[in-house]
Write an enzyme that holds these catalytic residues in place. Structure first.
Site, PDB file in Angstrom:
ATOM      1  N   ASP A 180      -9.818  -6.249  -3.210  1.00 36.86           N
ATOM      2  CA  ASP A 180      -9.248  -5.083  -2.524  1.00 36.86           C
ATOM      3  C   ASP A 180     -10.211  -3.898  -2.609  1.00 36.86           C
ATOM      4  OD1 ASP A 180      -7.666  -2.868  -1.655  1.00 36.86           O
ATOM      5  OD2 ASP A 180      -5.853  -4.002  -2.155  1.00 36.86           O
ATOM      6  N   SER A 193       0.831  -1.204   0.000  1.00 37.97           N
ATOM      7  CA  SER A 193       0.000   0.000   0.000  1.00 37.97           C
ATOM      8  C   SER A 193       0.870   1.262   0.000  1.00 37.97           C
ATOM      9  CB  SER A 193      -0.956  -0.049   1.199  1.00 37.97           C
ATOM     10  OG  SER A 193      -1.999   0.877   1.090  1.00 37.97           O
ATOM     11  N   HIS A 205      -7.585  -6.028   0.925  1.00 36.48           N
ATOM     12  CA  HIS A 205      -6.393  -5.203   1.051  1.00 36.48           C
ATOM     13  C   HIS A 205      -5.532  -5.737   2.196  1.00 36.48           C
ATOM     14  CE1 HIS A 205      -4.081  -1.545   0.408  1.00 36.48           C
ATOM     15  NE2 HIS A 205      -4.051  -1.358   1.709  1.00 36.48           N
TER      16      HIS A 205
END
Length: 334
Positions: free
Chosen positions: A125, A39, A159
């Site tokens: 995600d 991320s 995620h």
């Protein structure tokens, strides 16, 4: 003696200086240095890779996008670069990269040609749209040789960092952003980048290596965390095979995501993402730089990928980029 110790401790706490040991140097193969992240950490890894492609031979991008995606703008970061990939102009970002090189703020593009790029996005995600990682693939395709990009876009994961056996349910959004997906992302990534690696068998038992805490302030001097955003301490995993400096080891820089630093998870990102398992078997030193949150500029403890440390954040003079480069130079004797 006890009074003296307490006095020194009081001074360290008052000045914000780390009580951790200095980072040490090791025998590192300078051709085998790589980086990765999840991320915000993935965006940071891309920045390190593009700005210092002469140092890094590969990058792992998990739920992250192309270089300069946020364009020094938080709204763009949380919009186009997370939820609206249709707004990402890859051709523009590629040109920005060329301009950055021409002005001397990134290494020559020729160093990227033979590098390895690993890209991961879970199909479920909901934080960083999979299309953002598709844009990263398009971006790197301009600079990296055909066949040197690996994409993993078929795992039904939310995620987070996918692991073999640790974390919450793979298709759920877990608070630590580490997902039990029965997939060894750390190995798959490092194997693609470096090649010829041995894979761990789980459960692994005690690892042949040591996690050390080191003083990060050595690499940003008098600039406090409010300026550079880094915590006082970082972590490094040193395999037993690298500790005596007789073996030329590989080096990997692993960047945590938002809300994954020490003040949120302790050492969980360091110990549970699977990096150390593959590192211990293959003589890979793994350094884990750490961010400290700032309620005004960086409330979620993210690496800077949108400009909270200044507009040059993504280049080779970006404050966090410079600090991490200095860590790499110290470890590898560059």
């Amino acid at each position: 003696m006890q009074i003296l110790f307490l006095s020194v401790l009081t001074i360290l706490l008052a000045t914000g200086e780390s009580a951790a040991a200095p980072l040490e140097s090791y025998n590192v193969d300078a051709t085998q240095i790589s980086t990765s992240g999840l991320s915000a950490g993935a965006f940071m890894a891309v920045q390190m890779h593009i700005s210092h492609s002469m140092i890094f031979s590969g990058v792992g991008v998990l739920a992250g996008g192309p270089f300069w995606c946020a364009k020094n703008n938080l709204m763009t970061a949380t919009g186009a670069c997370m939820t609206s990939p249709n707004l990402i102009d890859v051709a523009y970002l590629q040109q920005i990269t060329r301009n950055t090189v021409l002005t001397g703020y990134a290494d020559q593009l020729s160093f990227l040609t033979d590098d390895k790029v690993y890209l991961y996005s879970g199909t479920d995600d909901s934080v960083v749209d999979p299309g953002v990682v598709n844009k990263a693939e398009q971006y790197y395709s301009e600079f990296v040789s055909v066949g040197n990009i690996k994409t993993v876009f078929d795992i039904p994961g939310e995620h987070g960092f996918p692991t073999v056996s640790y974390g919450g349910q793979c298709d759920r959004l877990n608070t630590d952003y580490i997902n039990y997906c029965n997939y060894d992302a750390a190995y798959d990534m490092l194997e693609f980048i470096h090649g010829g690696l041995q894979q761990a068998t789980y459960p692994t038992g005690e690892l042949a290596g040591t996690i050390l805490t080191f003083d990060q302030t050595e690499f940003f001097g008098n600039n406090g965390f409010s300026d550079i955003g880094l915590a006082d301490d970082g972590y490094i995993f040193v395999p037993d095979g690298c500790a005596d400096r007789n073996t030329a080891c590989k080096l990997h820089v692993a960047f945590h995501g938002c809300k994954q630093g020490e003040e949120y998870l302790g050492q969980t990102y360091v110990t549970e993402t699977g990096y150390n398992e593959v590192a211990a078997l293959n003589n890979i030193i793994v350094v884990y730089p750490q961010v400290k949150k700032n309620l005004m500029t960086n409330p979620n403890g993210c690496f800077d990928w949108w400009g909270y440390t200044g507009s040059a954040y993504a280049s080779n003079i970006g404050k966090q980029v410079v600090a991490v480069r200095k860590m790499v130079e110290k470890i590898a004797n560059l």
